[in-house]
Motif scaffolding. Structure first.
Motif, PDB file in Angstrom:
ATOM      1  N   LYS A  44      29.662  55.622  32.279  1.00 46.31           N
ATOM      2  CA  LYS A  44      29.723  54.957  33.925  1.00 46.31           C
ATOM      3  C   LYS A  44      29.214  53.434  33.552  1.00 46.31           C
ATOM      4  N   MET A  83      24.746  54.636  38.542  1.00 43.41           N
ATOM      5  CA  MET A  83      25.419  55.935  38.803  1.00 43.41           C
ATOM      6  C   MET A  83      25.664  56.147  40.596  1.00 43.41           C
ATOM      7  N   SER A  84      24.725  55.910  41.396  1.00 47.61           N
ATOM      8  CA  SER A  84      24.913  55.667  42.825  1.00 47.61           C
ATOM      9  C   SER A  84      26.120  55.051  43.208  1.00 47.61           C
ATOM     10  N   ASP A 144      28.479  60.764  29.837  1.00 44.19           N
ATOM     11  CA  ASP A 144      28.712  60.393  30.984  1.00 44.19           C
ATOM     12  C   ASP A 144      28.079  59.121  31.407  1.00 44.19           C
ATOM     13  N   LEU A 184      28.854  53.854  41.531  1.00 44.80           N
ATOM     14  CA  LEU A 184      30.118  54.379  41.400  1.00 44.80           C
ATOM     15  C   LEU A 184      30.347  55.756  42.030  1.00 44.80           C
ATOM     16  N   THR A 185      29.496  56.192  42.596  1.00 44.54           N
ATOM     17  CA  THR A 185      29.638  57.680  43.214  1.00 44.54           C
ATOM     18  C   THR A 185      29.455  57.324  44.929  1.00 44.54           C
ATOM     19  N   SER A 186      29.332  56.178  45.324  1.00 45.76           N
ATOM     20  CA  SER A 186      29.028  55.875  46.545  1.00 45.76           C
ATOM     21  C   SER A 186      27.948  56.395  47.276  1.00 45.76           C
ATOM     22  N   GLY A 187      27.111  56.441  46.653  1.00 47.56           N
ATOM     23  CA  GLY A 187      25.797  57.195  46.995  1.00 47.56           C
ATOM     24  C   GLY A 187      24.506  56.383  47.327  1.00 47.56           C
TER      25      GLY A 187
END
Length: 542
Positions: free
Chosen positions: A260, A206-207, A256, A209-212
């Motif tokens: 992902k 998750m992080s 979701d 793919l969201t650049s987190g």
């Protein structure tokens, strides 16, 4: 000389006496008897001792932690170089390694038979535990419902399923240059560690793919290594753990999260197939990709690397319609009949055909073969223009710093499969090694939009494919053997090579074409002028 003859006579007499003695012993009614060891030896052959081990290898080949014999040789250099993680260790192998090394730390450091890299890996693995706890905590906070704030229900379900999960893991690990029993880790402890690893993987995806990931102090360089680590052969957990965790997340997050995971797998592989790119908007599509049915994995031995392998196999589009295949077979049979009885026996054919070795893109290009990207992911070859030229279509492929580790882990995964399984990645690696010899070959494929080279030079890409090809064994079932045979058939046509080389020499540049056009125009004007001059003189004479 006399001494030598005497020795030879003595030896021949001894041999003759031995033969007579054996015949006498056999003919005197005292035949040679077999003892119990001889009977045991023959019974072992009859029941097939050793076959169980080989069949067991095929069964265990899907299990996490199992290694075929070829990967265990030479002090596991292959496994250490490619199949062990560098930054993000997960799975039962890491747990077992840490426990073995921590319990015998000083002994392991002094043990010369143990590779020092095992100790270094164990130390690095212990350091990464804090990061895994941070990632798991973030996932629990974001995706578990409020009535299960710490993930109790998911852990309880994991403990319920631990017997089945343990069946997906090989019962021994190849460490310390010998097999180590993993029963040192109990069911409850294994359930807790799988729960932690599952939450870590999901939050990392998750992080990522969201650049987190910068929130966890992970730099871009370390991030790339961690992505590669998740697809290492010896760094896997059963995908069923991920499926169990997804069941206990918030209902609105189910689709979701699955989407992902699919996007993550697609984004990390180097092959492109436009037909497989989808939005994954429905639960059925996502479950079909992730091999989930009724809340469980359809395959008993599914993990992230196996999902990546399945996707790549679909990218190659190896399946073929039965009707199309039947038509192709009939056409080939008809062509073989006509060729064998009529064409191949003519003198003209024998003059215009002959075997010639071609083994690089540049040489194939000189034989009239062009390279083009394939939109459907297939590797195919087709002759055109009266078999003078040919088109070789290849799926677009991205070469970067992580290409070698990814390909070698996929190759190692295929080596763990049963003998009757297809090996598309190994076949592709050997095929590319068949095409690429020097940096000029990489340049030609790059110009043809077949390769995207993100390395520092084309020479590095050529070296990469040559090294991988030399380290891989030939596949049991070569998925692209028919393409190689079609290329060799094209290269055996001498007239095609002559025409292609003539075209390459005289028509490859636009300036040579313009020169030919200008020369043709001048000759035409000169001929016209000459004609009218002669014609006008004849008219005047008349």
């Amino acid at each position: 000389m006399e001494e030598k003859c005497h020795v030879l006579n003595v030896r021949s007499n001894i041999t003759h006496q031995e033969i007579e003695f054996d015949n006498q012993e056999t003919h005197n009614g005292n035949p040679i008897q077999l003892d119990s060891l001889d009977m045991e030896f023959l019974n072992e052959i009859k029941v097939g001792k050793g076959e169980t081990q080989r069949s067991g290898e095929n069964v265990y080949g899907h299990k996490i932690g199992w290694l075929p014999q070829i990967l265990r040789q030479d002090d596991m250099k292959f496994v250490f170089r490619y199949c062990y993680p560098m930054e993000l260790p997960i799975g039962p192998i890491y747990n077992h390694l840490s426990k073995v090394v921590n319990h015998n730390y000083e002994k392991c450091k002094q043990d010369k038979s143990m590779d020092i890299r095992l100790v270094e890996l164990a130390e690095k693995f212990d350091q990464s535990k804090k990061l895994k706890v941070k990632l798991a905590r973030k996932f629990i906070e974001n995706y578990f419902p409020k009535d299960d704030e710490i993930g109790e229900n998911a852990l309880i379900e994991t403990k319920k399923e631990i017997k089945n999960l343990r069946k997906m893991i090989y019962d021994e690990f190849y460490l310390l240059n010998k097999w180590e029993n993993n029963s040192i880790v109990g069911d409850d402890e294994l359930a807790r560690k799988l729960f932690l690893d599952g939450c870590t993987i999901l939050q990392f995806i998750m992080s990522y793919l969201t650049s987190g990931l910068t929130e966890f102090g992970i730099s871009r360089h370390i991030e790339a290594l961690m992505v590669e680590d998740l697809f290492m052969l010896q760094n896997q957990i059963p995908f069923q753990v991920i499926v169990l965790l997804l069941k206990f997340t918030k209902h609105e997050s189910h689709l979701d999260l699955k989407r992902k995971i699919i996007v993550f797998i697609q984004s990390t592989q180097a092959f492109r197939n436009d037909k497989l790119e989808g939005n994954w908007n429905t639960k059925e599509d996502c479950d079909d990709f992730l091999k989930i049915k009724n809340g469980y994995c359809e395959g008993a031995y599914v993990h992230l690397l196996s999902l990546l392998h399945s996707y790549i196999e679909e990218c190659f589009n190896l399946s073929c319609d039965c009707g199309t295949m039947l038509v192709k077979i009939m056409c080939c049979m008809l062509y073989d009949f006509i060729f064998h009885y009529f064409i191949s026996r003519t003198i003209c054919y024998q003059l215009l055909h002959g075997r010639q070795d071609f083994r690089s893109v540049q040489e194939f290009k000189s034989a009239g073969i062009e390279f083009k990207p394939s939109n459907d992911g297939r590797i195919s070859f087709r002759s055109k223009i009266l078999n003078i030229k040919g088109n070789l279509k290849l799926p677009p492929f991205v070469v970067d710093e992580g290409t070698k580790r990814k390909l070698m882990n996929l190759v190692a995964y295929e080596m763990c499969q049963p003998l009757d399984e297809r090996e598309p990645v190994t076949s592709y690696v050997k095929f590319m090694d068949f095409l690429i010899d020097k940096e000029e070959d990489v340049k030609e494929l790059r110009v043809s939009r077949v390769l995207r080279n993100r390395l520092s030079s084309d020479a590095d890409a050529a070296k990469l494919f040559n090294e991988i090809g030399s380290e891989c064994f030939n596949p049991q079932i070569d998925c692209f053997q028919h393409v190689k045979e079609a290329i060799e058939e094209q290269c055996s046509r001498k007239y095609a090579i002559w025409v292609a080389q003539f075209y390459e020499k005289h028509f490859s540049s636009p300036w040579t074409v313009l020169s030919l056009f200008a020369a043709s125009l001048i000759l035409s004007l000169t001929a016209t002028q000459t004609y009218f001059t002669i014609y006008s003189k004849c008219t005047l004479t008349d």
